[in-house]
Write an enzyme that holds these catalytic residues in place. Structure first.
Site, PDB file in Angstrom:
ATOM      1  CB  ALA A 305      45.745  50.283  79.935  1.00 22.53           C
ATOM      2  CG  ASP A 306      45.523  43.407  79.597  1.00 17.97           C
ATOM      3  OD1 ASP A 306      45.028  43.324  78.333  1.00 17.97           O
ATOM      4  OD2 ASP A 306      45.664  42.432  80.201  1.00 17.97           O
TER       5      ASP A 306
END
Length: 795
Positions: A305-306
């Site tokens: 995930a960012d």
């Protein structure tokens, strides 16, 4: 007691570093986890741990490693800063390193100082894209990964790099354009696959039977998946934005680069983005992650995930009223293996206890993560890179290559009366003015580390002429005009004047989208006054990622030349000077359209569709759909020499007969005028229903008919049959950059996969191959040569 203290120091040192163990400034004699000496020093017998048995397959070893952990320990490994489990010999590891255009210290996995004070800083990606040179893109990746490995060997480098950024540029106001390869999805995907290959590939391992276990030099990551191109614009930000995207645009534009990055580049990681797509956060979308990335594209690696996307689901999106346990469990079930942030570590254990997920799902993600680390040699070492050390970082050859990369990405936009290149004999006194005239850190943009050095424009020009400097603006935002007149006075007394203007991270950046397409503040006034008072020729150099409306300069008779320099990296000043004084013949092309300023007032940045909307007055986006006028088009770029193209075939219509079965279903295609529809045969066929073995070859002879050696970028576009409703005007299907000495010619052969190069995506999301006359356009502007490809279907 002394031995205990030494052991504790060793333990702490390994936990802090994700690579070689360092005690003080002295590297110890092991650089990987499964070293018997290391295990003895921490009081363990390595032979008791099957995950260190090199005779076993990676998946068997990883299964043993994960099985030894308690649930509480497992979730601690699923954030970017994995804590390690020292009771079983597993050290901490920082997953987050960056290598967008050189090893960066963003994230903490790689650091500078001590043995390695800096690393080679290449031009920003938008510059490299402008070279349209696959070989260059791959070599940049190779040099960066070698420097990364050298830093790893001395305890200052990670192994997992969250690069490249391969989001297609949809809107010219986006603040992160400088990080991207531009607006064409095929070009972006081609950049992605080549750069990733440069980062990851180890020579001699391409024939690995199972790509899930293919050795890696470093791990690359395709980001930010998907339809992400808004950061912070009035009324919206990336943490809460819901991108409403048609399936047509998803297939045609947003997904293509990621598919190419995973399938052709064999990237070992994909990063999902902050935003929602059609209501669902990308990092919790089962269809986008498990269905598409893992199943359809067959990712050999992990999904991350960012940073802090899972946190944003709860706090910003407020998606379905989720708790952290809800968001974390939904993301894990969708296929998200690693959370850059703390949400997984905080919530996953409770989610298991609450019955929302099984512990086996946690195990599955950990296996994806640790197999990648095994492929990297984190556990066993990589002897083929053991000889790389600090002398391999910032080497003279690497810095020279960074200069070459900067020059290949320069784009000449105007050159009236062939004023460029300047002669040192004629133009001995040079005025260099503007907010970027003495640029250093501005040249390296964002996601940078510490460069080996800076060569500013003033330094570069000083090698060719006597330079007088005047800033003209206090900074790039140029909110005060008091320095404008002194700069104009400087130009009055010089043989020639170079104005270095443009943008920097105060005007376009991550978390900062642009409100307009103009030069900031009083920069326009500065440029015009200098041009009107200058004694000799005036050359405007623009540093920027996104395009700016410089129509005034394009049309100003006293501004004789314009050069786009982008963000050219640490060697930028020398590269600019070499181009302007003729030591290098520019051959770059713009990788995106430069729009006029009023474009920003015609449609909101949040409008995601690419096609024109005549009812609302929206003109469309990118060269594929834009129906308005622009400052400079996609693919534009001049040279100091002239080239001539010739197609080496007498017939300009190439027939392609596609065989289909008797029961083949044909698709209807909407035409703007029913009279243009094919009157017989199959109109179109869904590409997935075809074997797709047909190819079309076109050979082009490129002759340099000018007076200087130079490089030429030959662009190849396909154009769908005339009259199909709502399709693109043209699209890139090939490109090659070739060096041609004056008076010589080079042959370039294009081979087009018929299904890939001539298919379109219809309004309901089918990729179809239409029958009829398709165009192939070789080249741009005056050198454009059309070829017809006539596709028909036969039982």
């Amino acid at each position: 007691m002394g031995q205990l203290i030494l052991s504790l120091l060793l333990l702490l040192s390994f936990a802090v570093s994700s690579s070689a163990v360092i005690l003080g400034d002295v590297p110890l004699n092991y650089t990987h986890v499964c070293d018997p000496v290391r295990f003895r020093n921490i009081g363990l017998d390595m032979s008791e741990f099957s995950y260190c048995d090199k005779s076993l397959p990676f998946d068997v070893r990883v299964k043993d490693l994960v099985a030894r952990m308690k649930l509480s320990e497992k979730v601690e490994q699923m954030g970017d800063n994995a804590t390690g489990v020292m009771r079983i010999g597993l050290p901490a590891y920082e997953w987050w390193s960056e290598a967008l255009h050189g090893v960066s210290d963003t994230g903490g996995g790689s650091t500078f100082g001590g043995a390695v004070p800096g690393a080679t800083s290449f031009p920003l990606v938008i510059n490299s894209a402008a070279s349209f040179n696959r070989t260059l893109w791959k070599k940049i990746g190779q040099v960066i990964s070698s420097e990364a490995r050298a830093m790893h060997n001395v305890g200052q480098g990670g192994l997992t790099f969250w690069s490249p950024n391969i989001n297609v540029v949809r809107d010219p106001r986006w603040g992160r354009i400088l990080e991207t390869p531009g607006e064409d999805p095929y070009v972006v995907g081609t950049y992605a696959s080549n750069f990733v290959r440069g980062l990851q590939d180890i020579e001699g391992t391409g024939n690995t039977t199972d790509l899930n276990f293919r050795p890696l030099k470093v791990s690359a990551c395709c980001k930010h998946y998907t339809a992400y191109d808004i950061d912070r614009w009035p009324g919206v930000d990336r943490y809460s934005f819901d991108a409403r995207v048609t399936e047509q645009d998803m297939m045609e534009t947003f997904q293509m680069p990621f598919e190419m990055c995973v399938k052709e580049g064999d990237a070992s990681s994909v990063m999902c983005s902050f935003n929602r797509v059609n209501g669902i956060p990308t990092c919790a979308d089962h269809r986008l992650l498990k269905h598409t990335i893992r199943r359809d594209w067959n990712l050999h690696g992990y999904i991350v995930a960012d940073c802090d996307s899972v946190d944003a689901m709860v706090k910003a999106h407020k998606w379905l009223g989720d708790t952290f346990e809800d968001a974390a469990s939904q993301s894990l079930k969708a296929g998200l293996d690693l959370d850059c942030g703390g949400s997984y570590r905080m919530a996953l254990q409770n989610a298991v206890y609450q019955g929302q997920i099984s512990e086996s799902l946690v195990d599955e993600s950990l296996k994806n993560l640790y197999v990648v680390l095994m492929r990297l040699g984190f556990f066993d070492g990589r002897p083929e890179f053991a000889s790389l050390t600090k002398s391999d970082v910032c080497s003279e050859s690497n810095m020279k290559f960074a200069e070459e990369a900067a020059k290949e990405g320069m784009v000449l936009l105007k050159n009236n009366d062939d004023v460029l290149p300047l002669s040192s004999d004629k133009y001995k006194n040079l005025a260099v003015v503007g907010p970027h005239a003495n640029a250093t850190i501005a040249m390296i943009g964002n996601y940078h580390g510490v460069p080996c050095r800076y060569i500013s424009p003033i330094q570069g020009f000083s090698e060719f002429a006597n330079v007088t400097f005047s800033a003209g603006c206090g900074d790039v935002l140029c909110k005060n005009r008091t320095l404008v007149f002194p700069a104009a006075q400087t130009a009055r007394n010089a043989d020639a004047t170079v104005i270095v203007a443009g943008l920097d991270l105060t005007a376009e950046a991550e978390d900062l989208d642009r409100l307009d397409l103009n030069l900031p503040g009083y920069q326009k006034e500065l440029i015009v006054q200098v041009a009107e008072m200058a004694k000799g020729p005036v050359i405007l150099v623009v540093m920027s990622g996104g395009g700016v409306d410089i129509t005034f300069a394009k049309n100003h008779p006293n501004i004789t030349a314009i050069l786009w320099a982008g963000y050219p990296g640490q060697e930028g000043g020398r590269a600019i000077a070499d181009v302007i004084f003729g030591h290098y013949n520019p051959g770059g092309r713009l990788p995106l359209t430069w729009y006029e300023a009023d474009y920003a007032q015609q449609l909101p940045m949040t409008y995601m569709k690419l096609r024109p909307d005549n009812e609302q007055g929206f003109p469309g986006k990118t060269y594929k759909f834009y129906n308005g006028t622009g400052v400079f088009p996609f693919g534009y770029g001049l040279s100091y020499t002239d080239f001539k193209y010739e197609i080496s075939r007498s017939d300009q219509i190439i027939p392609v007969h596609v065989k289909i079965s008797k029961n083949q279903l044909c698709r209807h295609v909407n035409y703007t005028d029913p009279g243009e529809e094919p009157t017989e045969g199959c109109m179109a066929v869904v590409v997935d229903d075809l074997p797709c073995k047909e190819t079309v070859a076109v050979k082009v002879s490129v002759e340099n008919i000018g007076k200087r050696d130079g490089s030429e970028v030959i662009m190849a576009y396909s154009k769908p049959p005339r009259g199909i409703h709502g399709t693109h005007r043209k699209q890139v299907v090939g490109f090659e950059r070739v060096f041609v000495p004056t008076g010589k010619s080079e042959d370039v052969r294009f081979e087009f996969d018929v299904c890939r190069s001539f298919s379109i995506v219809d309004a309901v999301g089918y990729r179809i191959l239409p029958s009829g006359n398709h165009g192939v356009l070789i080249g741009d502007g005056e050198r454009r040569i059309p070829v017809q490809v006539k596709i028909s279907f036969h039982h």
